[in-house]
Design a protein around this motif. Sequence first.
Motif, mmCIF file in Angstrom:
data_model
loop_
_atom_site.group_PDB
_atom_site.id
_atom_site.type_symbol
_atom_site.label_atom_id
_atom_site.label_comp_id
_atom_site.label_asym_id
_atom_site.label_seq_id
_atom_site.Cartn_x
_atom_site.Cartn_y
_atom_site.Cartn_z
ATOM 1 N N ARG A 128 30.434 25.798 14.438
ATOM 2 C CA ARG A 128 29.884 25.400 13.353
ATOM 3 C C ARG A 128 30.382 26.249 12.036
ATOM 4 O O ARG A 128 30.243 25.555 10.944
ATOM 5 N N ARG A 129 30.454 27.422 12.396
ATOM 6 C CA ARG A 129 30.834 28.419 11.163
ATOM 7 C C ARG A 129 32.264 27.991 10.628
ATOM 8 O O ARG A 129 32.701 27.875 9.519
ATOM 9 N N LEU A 130 33.144 27.553 11.624
ATOM 10 C CA LEU A 130 34.612 27.177 11.342
ATOM 11 C C LEU A 130 34.786 25.831 10.982
ATOM 12 O O LEU A 130 35.723 25.505 10.202
ATOM 13 N N GLU A 131 33.553 25.035 11.050
ATOM 14 C CA GLU A 131 33.274 23.663 10.573
ATOM 15 C C GLU A 131 33.136 23.929 8.797
ATOM 16 O O GLU A 131 33.884 23.066 8.158
ATOM 17 N N GLU A 132 32.472 24.899 8.708
ATOM 18 C CA GLU A 132 32.043 25.093 6.916
ATOM 19 C C GLU A 132 33.226 25.936 6.397
ATOM 20 O O GLU A 132 33.486 25.613 5.318
ATOM 21 N N THR A 133 33.877 26.745 7.063
ATOM 22 C CA THR A 133 34.722 27.495 6.487
ATOM 23 C C THR A 133 36.168 27.404 7.491
ATOM 24 O O THR A 133 36.080 28.059 8.642
ATOM 25 N N PRO A 134 37.021 26.780 7.140
ATOM 26 C CA PRO A 134 38.142 26.399 8.136
ATOM 27 C C PRO A 134 39.131 27.630 8.714
ATOM 28 O O PRO A 134 39.572 27.410 9.790
ATOM 29 N N PHE A 135 39.038 28.803 7.822
ATOM 30 C CA PHE A 135 39.732 29.672 8.290
ATOM 31 C C PHE A 135 38.747 31.133 8.416
ATOM 32 O O PHE A 135 38.231 31.372 7.216
ATOM 33 N N LEU A 136 38.667 31.813 9.430
ATOM 34 C CA LEU A 136 37.804 33.097 9.474
ATOM 35 C C LEU A 136 38.651 34.353 9.805
ATOM 36 O O LEU A 136 39.685 34.111 10.369
ATOM 37 N N PRO A 137 38.279 35.633 9.262
ATOM 38 C CA PRO A 137 38.987 36.677 9.709
ATOM 39 C C PRO A 137 38.768 36.920 11.154
ATOM 40 O O PRO A 137 37.840 36.684 11.801
#
Length: 119
Positions: free
Chosen positions: A29-38
């Motif tokens: 769900r976090r990746l749904e909101e922010t397409p790329f994460l560190p």
Amino acid sequence: MGCKGCGDCGGCGCGQELFLTEAELALLRRLEETPFLPVAGAYDMKIPVYLEDRERPREEYAAAILALVGKRLVRLDYDIPLENFDYGAYREFPLHGSMALTGRGQDVLEQIAIQGIGE
């Protein structure tokens, strides 16, 4: 070659169940909101490090990331760091990269939005 209904391509909708932990679902769900994460890691690339959310211990995020990669829902790229991102919190780790949803991960999130989640 087209899909033969085996569930291997992630797009056939053959009805295979996918089991997700709470941590895995939260990361999706976090990746749904922010397409790329560190993501960061040691040179052996065995344990991914994600420090942006503090809801869970680092080890739980590492296990969730590895599980999502194994389910082909998330891709890890230790050689593609995020542009204009401050990796200061990750300075003790030599590799700085990123993670993102795969096409299959996007499909799973769409299915969750349409059908909901069973227990």
